[in-house]
Design a protein around this motif. Structure first.
Motif, PDB file in Angstrom:
ATOM      1  N   GLY A   1       4.154 -12.880  -8.113  1.00 48.88           N
ATOM      2  CA  GLY A   1       2.815 -12.313  -8.279  1.00 48.88           C
ATOM      3  C   GLY A   1       2.740 -10.873  -7.818  1.00 48.88           C
ATOM      4  O   GLY A   1       1.937 -10.088  -8.329  1.00 48.88           O
ATOM      5  N   ASP A   2       3.554 -10.504  -6.856  1.00 47.44           N
ATOM      6  CA  ASP A   2       3.582  -9.130  -6.341  1.00 47.44           C
ATOM      7  C   ASP A   2       4.863  -8.390  -6.704  1.00 47.44           C
ATOM      8  O   ASP A   2       5.064  -7.259  -6.249  1.00 47.44           O
ATOM      9  CB  ASP A   2       3.433  -9.136  -4.814  1.00 47.44           C
ATOM     10  CG  ASP A   2       2.040  -9.543  -4.368  1.00 47.44           C
ATOM     11  OD1 ASP A   2       1.072  -9.204  -5.075  1.00 47.44           O
ATOM     12  OD2 ASP A   2       1.921 -10.198  -3.319  1.00 47.44           O
ATOM     13  N   GLY A   3       5.725  -9.040  -7.473  1.00 48.44           N
ATOM     14  CA  GLY A   3       6.984  -8.397  -7.832  1.00 48.44           C
ATOM     15  C   GLY A   3       7.913  -8.226  -6.648  1.00 48.44           C
ATOM     16  O   GLY A   3       8.718  -7.286  -6.599  1.00 48.44           O
ATOM     17  N   ASP A   4       7.840  -9.149  -5.679  1.00 46.12           N
ATOM     18  CA  ASP A   4       8.620  -8.998  -4.447  1.00 46.12           C
ATOM     19  C   ASP A   4      10.121  -8.975  -4.699  1.00 46.12           C
ATOM     20  O   ASP A   4      10.848  -8.183  -4.085  1.00 46.12           O
ATOM     21  CB  ASP A   4       8.292 -10.134  -3.478  1.00 46.12           C
ATOM     22  CG  ASP A   4       6.893 -10.018  -2.903  1.00 46.12           C
ATOM     23  OD1 ASP A   4       6.375  -8.887  -2.842  1.00 46.12           O
ATOM     24  OD2 ASP A   4       6.320 -11.047  -2.513  1.00 46.12           O
ATOM     25  N   VAL A   5      10.606  -9.856  -5.576  1.00 43.82           N
ATOM     26  CA  VAL A   5      12.043  -9.919  -5.836  1.00 43.82           C
ATOM     27  C   VAL A   5      12.514  -8.625  -6.490  1.00 43.82           C
ATOM     28  O   VAL A   5      13.503  -8.014  -6.066  1.00 43.82           O
ATOM     29  CB  VAL A   5      12.398 -11.125  -6.727  1.00 43.82           C
ATOM     30  CG1 VAL A   5      13.900 -11.158  -7.005  1.00 43.82           C
ATOM     31  CG2 VAL A   5      11.962 -12.435  -6.075  1.00 43.82           C
ATOM     32  N   ALA A   6      11.805  -8.201  -7.518  1.00 45.29           N
ATOM     33  CA  ALA A   6      12.179  -6.981  -8.232  1.00 45.29           C
ATOM     34  C   ALA A   6      12.137  -5.764  -7.308  1.00 45.29           C
ATOM     35  O   ALA A   6      13.056  -4.940  -7.296  1.00 45.29           O
ATOM     36  CB  ALA A   6      11.254  -6.771  -9.427  1.00 45.29           C
ATOM     37  N   CYS A   7      11.075  -5.674  -6.525  1.00 47.12           N
ATOM     38  CA  CYS A   7      10.914  -4.523  -5.632  1.00 47.12           C
ATOM     39  C   CYS A   7      12.036  -4.468  -4.588  1.00 47.12           C
ATOM     40  O   CYS A   7      12.645  -3.422  -4.370  1.00 47.12           O
ATOM     41  CB  CYS A   7       9.553  -4.590  -4.947  1.00 47.12           C
ATOM     42  SG  CYS A   7       9.204  -3.203  -3.843  1.00 47.12           S
ATOM     43  N   ARG A   8      12.337  -5.618  -3.973  1.00 44.14           N
ATOM     44  CA  ARG A   8      13.354  -5.631  -2.925  1.00 44.14           C
ATOM     45  C   ARG A   8      14.768  -5.530  -3.502  1.00 44.14           C
ATOM     46  O   ARG A   8      15.718  -5.259  -2.767  1.00 44.14           O
ATOM     47  CB  ARG A   8      13.202  -6.893  -2.074  1.00 44.14           C
ATOM     48  CG  ARG A   8      11.894  -6.905  -1.299  1.00 44.14           C
ATOM     49  CD  ARG A   8      11.693  -8.162  -0.488  1.00 44.14           C
ATOM     50  NE  ARG A   8      10.301  -8.271  -0.061  1.00 44.14           N
ATOM     51  CZ  ARG A   8       9.803  -9.286   0.630  1.00 44.14           C
ATOM     52  NH1 ARG A   8      10.598 -10.276   1.006  1.00 44.14           N
ATOM     53  NH2 ARG A   8       8.541  -9.317   0.959  1.00 44.14           N
ATOM     54  N   ALA A   9      14.868  -5.723  -4.824  1.00 45.78           N
ATOM     55  CA  ALA A   9      16.170  -5.543  -5.474  1.00 45.78           C
ATOM     56  C   ALA A   9      16.377  -4.091  -5.894  1.00 45.78           C
ATOM     57  O   ALA A   9      17.449  -3.731  -6.389  1.00 45.78           O
ATOM     58  CB  ALA A   9      16.272  -6.455  -6.689  1.00 45.78           C
ATOM     59  N   GLY A  10      15.361  -3.261  -5.699  1.00 44.54           N
ATOM     60  CA  GLY A  10      15.502  -1.842  -5.996  1.00 44.54           C
ATOM     61  C   GLY A  10      14.834  -1.380  -7.260  1.00 44.54           C
ATOM     62  O   GLY A  10      14.957  -0.208  -7.646  1.00 44.54           O
ATOM     63  N   ALA A  11      14.092  -2.272  -7.949  1.00 43.14           N
ATOM     64  CA  ALA A  11      13.388  -1.855  -9.164  1.00 43.14           C
ATOM     65  C   ALA A  11      12.253  -0.904  -8.786  1.00 43.14           C
ATOM     66  O   ALA A  11      11.614  -1.075  -7.737  1.00 43.14           O
ATOM     67  CB  ALA A  11      12.830  -3.069  -9.895  1.00 43.14           C
ATOM     68  N   PRO A  12      11.993   0.099  -9.605  1.00 47.03           N
ATOM     69  CA  PRO A  12      10.903   1.027  -9.289  1.00 47.03           C
ATOM     70  C   PRO A  12       9.556   0.311  -9.319  1.00 47.03           C
ATOM     71  O   PRO A  12       9.279  -0.471 -10.223  1.00 47.03           O
ATOM     72  CB  PRO A  12      10.998   2.086 -10.411  1.00 47.03           C
ATOM     73  CG  PRO A  12      11.739   1.400 -11.525  1.00 47.03           C
ATOM     74  CD  PRO A  12      12.690   0.455 -10.866  1.00 47.03           C
ATOM     75  N   CYS A  13       8.749   0.534  -8.306  1.00 43.16           N
ATOM     76  CA  CYS A  13       7.453  -0.135  -8.186  1.00 43.16           C
ATOM     77  C   CYS A  13       6.377   0.880  -7.820  1.00 43.16           C
ATOM     78  O   CYS A  13       6.639   1.863  -7.134  1.00 43.16           O
ATOM     79  CB  CYS A  13       7.500  -1.224  -7.119  1.00 43.16           C
ATOM     80  SG  CYS A  13       8.677  -2.546  -7.467  1.00 43.16           S
ATOM     81  N   THR A  14       5.182   0.618  -8.290  1.00 43.22           N
ATOM     82  CA  THR A  14       4.031   1.462  -7.992  1.00 43.22           C
ATOM     83  C   THR A  14       2.963   0.627  -7.315  1.00 43.22           C
ATOM     84  O   THR A  14       2.642  -0.467  -7.787  1.00 43.22           O
ATOM     85  CB  THR A  14       3.442   2.089  -9.275  1.00 43.22           C
ATOM     86  OG1 THR A  14       4.452   2.866  -9.915  1.00 43.22           O
ATOM     87  CG2 THR A  14       2.252   2.974  -8.949  1.00 43.22           C
TER      88      THR A  14
END
Length: 278
Positions: A199-212
């Motif tokens: 829901g918050d993109g936690d996996v993607a964000c902590r894997a280094g994906a660009p997040c806003t």
């Protein structure tokens, strides 16, 4: 586990699904207990459950990691409802179907929802909102828990509750699993595919994906949090009569007349000019 609960779980297929979840043997010299699955879904909300069921129905070995004690996410634990409209803009054709429709049909069958075909905008089911609210689906969060449990059990989806996502396990730029926090401590889960349904993109964000975070066009502004709660023993007529008495001034939706006065009195600090009751 009581005899009655065991009988219920066995009858619904949930016991078999729970028994199927067994920790893999820990690597030698490691204190971590490892789980593994071909598809690991992080988050058991509506999107995570549907992703898991779809994968399992296509033959994948699927494990859902859910931080709470039930499936459904904000739809159950957060009491967020109704499901928003699933019809086209004409209000004549149901366009969101598939697993969503399966869930709705099961809820209706057990008395846990009103079918969207029978719900229209501008009524108490939609907080008297018309735009974007025609054919919503009012549902009971407790009924939704059972329906999602049944669908996952039938598909062979394994679920690990009380499992908090900590961080992804990386091999270069590829996610090969995740680390979770359970009662046992930090545990590793191996996966061929990891689905981020946090829901918050936690996996993607902590894997280094660009997040806003927030709206970059509005100095990072974010939508205020919503507090959902249920009110018991409130006659619907009381709410309807209050709406009828004020609907002429309903420019900013329900109860905007009370909020306006509260803002004037300096006791309303929340940047939201109305309250909705469904």
């Amino acid at each position: 586990m009581t005899t009655n609960r065991r009988a219920f779980l066995k009858g619904s297929g949930l016991l078999a699904a729970a028994a199927a979840l067994r920790p893999a043997k820990a690597a030698e010299g490691s204190s971590q207990t490892a789980y593994s699955a071909s598809v690991v879904v992080v988050g058991g909300g509506p999107s995570g459950v549907c992703a898991a069921i779809a994968a399992a129905r296509n033959g994948a070995d699927v494990l859902v990691l859910e931080q709470g004690n039930c499936l459904g996410g904000m739809g159950t634990r957060g009491l967020v409802g109704p499901f928003m409209t699933c019809y086209d803009k004409t209000g004549e054709t149901m366009v969101i179907r598939g697993l969503f429709e399966e869930i709705v049909d099961r809820l209706v069958a057990c008395g846990g929802a009103v079918h969207p075909k029978d719900v229209h905008g501008g009524t108490s089911f939609t907080a008297w909102i018309t735009r974007g609210h025609d054919h919503c689906t009012p549902f009971d969060p407790e009924a939704l828990k059972f329906v999602l449990d049944d669908l996952c059990a039938e598909a062979g989806v394994k679920v690990l509750y009380h499992a908090d996502f900590v961080k992804p396990v990386m091999e270069g730029d590829r996610i090969t699993g995740v680390e979770i926090l359970t009662k046992k401590g930090i545990e590793r889960v191996a996966a061929k595919i990891v689905v981020d349904a946090t829901g918050d993109g936690d996996v993607a964000c902590r894997a280094g994906a660009p997040c806003t975070l927030g709206d970059p066009t509005r100095n990072g502004a974010m939508q205020p949090c919503t507090l959902f709660f249920r009110i018991g023993n409130l006659p619907e007529k009381v709410v309807q009569d209050d709406y009828d008495a004020h609907k002429g001034g309903m420019k900013n939706r329900l109860y905007s007349w009370y909020v306006k006065q509260a803002i004037k009195d300096g006791v309303w600090p929340v940047p939201r000019p109305h309250i909705n009751i469904y």
